[in-house]
Design a protein around this motif. Sequence first.
Motif, PDB file in Angstrom:
ATOM      1  N   GLN A 279      -9.816   1.219   9.876  1.00  0.00           N
ATOM      2  CA  GLN A 279      -9.375   2.595  10.049  1.00  0.00           C
ATOM      3  C   GLN A 279      -7.949   2.669  10.586  1.00  0.00           C
ATOM      4  O   GLN A 279      -7.249   3.666  10.387  1.00  0.00           O
TER       5      GLN A 279
ATOM      6  N   ALA B 240       0.853  -1.183   0.000  1.00  0.00           N
ATOM      7  CA  ALA B 240       0.000   0.000   0.000  1.00  0.00           C
ATOM      8  C   ALA B 240       0.890   1.234   0.000  1.00  0.00           C
ATOM      9  O   ALA B 240       1.947   1.253   0.633  1.00  0.00           O
TER      10      ALA B 240
ATOM     11  N   ILE C 241     -12.749   7.506   1.681  1.00  0.00           N
ATOM     12  CA  ILE C 241     -11.311   7.246   1.735  1.00  0.00           C
ATOM     13  C   ILE C 241     -11.002   5.940   1.016  1.00  0.00           C
ATOM     14  O   ILE C 241     -11.657   4.926   1.251  1.00  0.00           O
TER      15      ILE C 241
ATOM     16  N   ILE D 107      -7.582   3.404  -0.375  1.00  0.00           N
ATOM     17  CA  ILE D 107      -6.155   3.119  -0.246  1.00  0.00           C
ATOM     18  C   ILE D 107      -5.567   2.941  -1.639  1.00  0.00           C
ATOM     19  O   ILE D 107      -6.077   2.162  -2.445  1.00  0.00           O
TER      20      ILE D 107
ATOM     21  N   ARG E  40      -7.448   0.835  -6.273  1.00  0.00           N
ATOM     22  CA  ARG E  40      -7.934   1.633  -5.157  1.00  0.00           C
ATOM     23  C   ARG E  40      -8.839   0.742  -4.301  1.00  0.00           C
ATOM     24  O   ARG E  40      -9.824   0.193  -4.796  1.00  0.00           O
TER      25      ARG E  40
ATOM     26  N   LEU F 179      -4.769   3.880   8.526  1.00  0.00           N
ATOM     27  CA  LEU F 179      -4.407   5.273   8.286  1.00  0.00           C
ATOM     28  C   LEU F 179      -3.147   5.676   9.048  1.00  0.00           C
ATOM     29  O   LEU F 179      -2.434   6.586   8.637  1.00  0.00           O
TER      30      LEU F 179
ATOM     31  N   LEU G 171     -11.655   2.022   2.052  1.00  0.00           N
ATOM     32  CA  LEU G 171     -11.308   1.804   3.456  1.00  0.00           C
ATOM     33  C   LEU G 171     -12.580   1.529   4.243  1.00  0.00           C
ATOM     34  O   LEU G 171     -13.466   2.379   4.332  1.00  0.00           O
TER      35      LEU G 171
ATOM     36  N   TYR H 111      -8.722  10.817  -0.744  1.00  0.00           N
ATOM     37  CA  TYR H 111     -10.173  11.006  -0.738  1.00  0.00           C
ATOM     38  C   TYR H 111     -10.703  10.911  -2.161  1.00  0.00           C
ATOM     39  O   TYR H 111     -10.153  11.512  -3.090  1.00  0.00           O
TER      40      TYR H 111
ATOM     41  N   LEU I   2      -1.305  10.648   3.709  1.00  0.00           N
ATOM     42  CA  LEU I   2      -2.353  11.223   2.879  1.00  0.00           C
ATOM     43  C   LEU I   2      -1.707  11.805   1.633  1.00  0.00           C
ATOM     44  O   LEU I   2      -0.680  12.479   1.711  1.00  0.00           O
TER      45      LEU I   2
ATOM     46  N   TYR J 277      -3.193   6.901   1.329  1.00  0.00           N
ATOM     47  CA  TYR J 277      -4.655   6.961   1.273  1.00  0.00           C
ATOM     48  C   TYR J 277      -5.058   8.306   0.694  1.00  0.00           C
ATOM     49  O   TYR J 277      -4.311   9.293   0.761  1.00  0.00           O
TER      50      TYR J 277
END
Length: 262
Positions: free
Chosen positions: A151, A124, A134, A136, A143, A154, A146, A129, A159, A127
């Motif tokens: 969670q 990975a 959200i 990954i 993609r 994260l 999540l 938006y 980000l 992450y």
Amino acid sequence: MEKKDILSKNYYLNKRKDAHRRTSFLKDKHQMFLLAIVSGLVVFLLFYLFSPASHIYHVSIEGNYYLSDEDIISVSGINENASIFLNIPFLKNKKLEKDPFIKKAEVSYIENNVVVIKVVENKALAYMYDNGSIVILMEDDSRVPLTSDRQYLLAKLPLIEGYTDEQLQLIEKGFKQIDKEVINEISEIHRYSFSYDENMMEVIMRDGNYVFISWSGLGMLDDYYSIVSGLNIRDDNRCLFFDEVTDSGYVSNCPWQGGVEE
């Protein structure tokens, strides 16, 4: 003469009947013997199936970095105290490998009824938006949404924002060179264009440093700590510039401090 023939016939008839009775007896005896063995095996098997000796004592996880042990156990469906015979390794491998984070899985039994699950995870990268949700970003450009029970991922990923899909594909190539534990030390990644390089990136590290680097030099982040160890970084100036041409880094005023031409 007729009486003798009748007696002779009765004699042979009785012999056949006796032979038939003996054959039937031996056949029945053989069947009863087999039935007794089968019944004994069934009783033994039922006793074994319901005894602690046939139940899983412990589940051990190996090879995971992103997913937690509990998460992998939940995906596999293997639980402690469950019957060994209801958890077939081949089927469990297939079930685990359906998870987007698991590239390969190997379930095996060792002594004392311990189950070992070895996994190789897909890498990975970050992450991001996507339409308010959200997702990954994986190494293969896929993609993964999540879910609420993941969670915790994260905390291991940065980000990333400000890039198109085409630009992300270029970034992914650079990230393939970076160890996942180094990626974990990155907090955020933003696009930060300069007049001399519109593809510069602002990489915010969890230690508070800001690293400005181009897409083509992303691999230098794998040597982040060795590069930083040779720099004189002050609390009031934590902006670092990595140059892939010279394979080195230097400290300069941050762009918002007016020290670098944007």
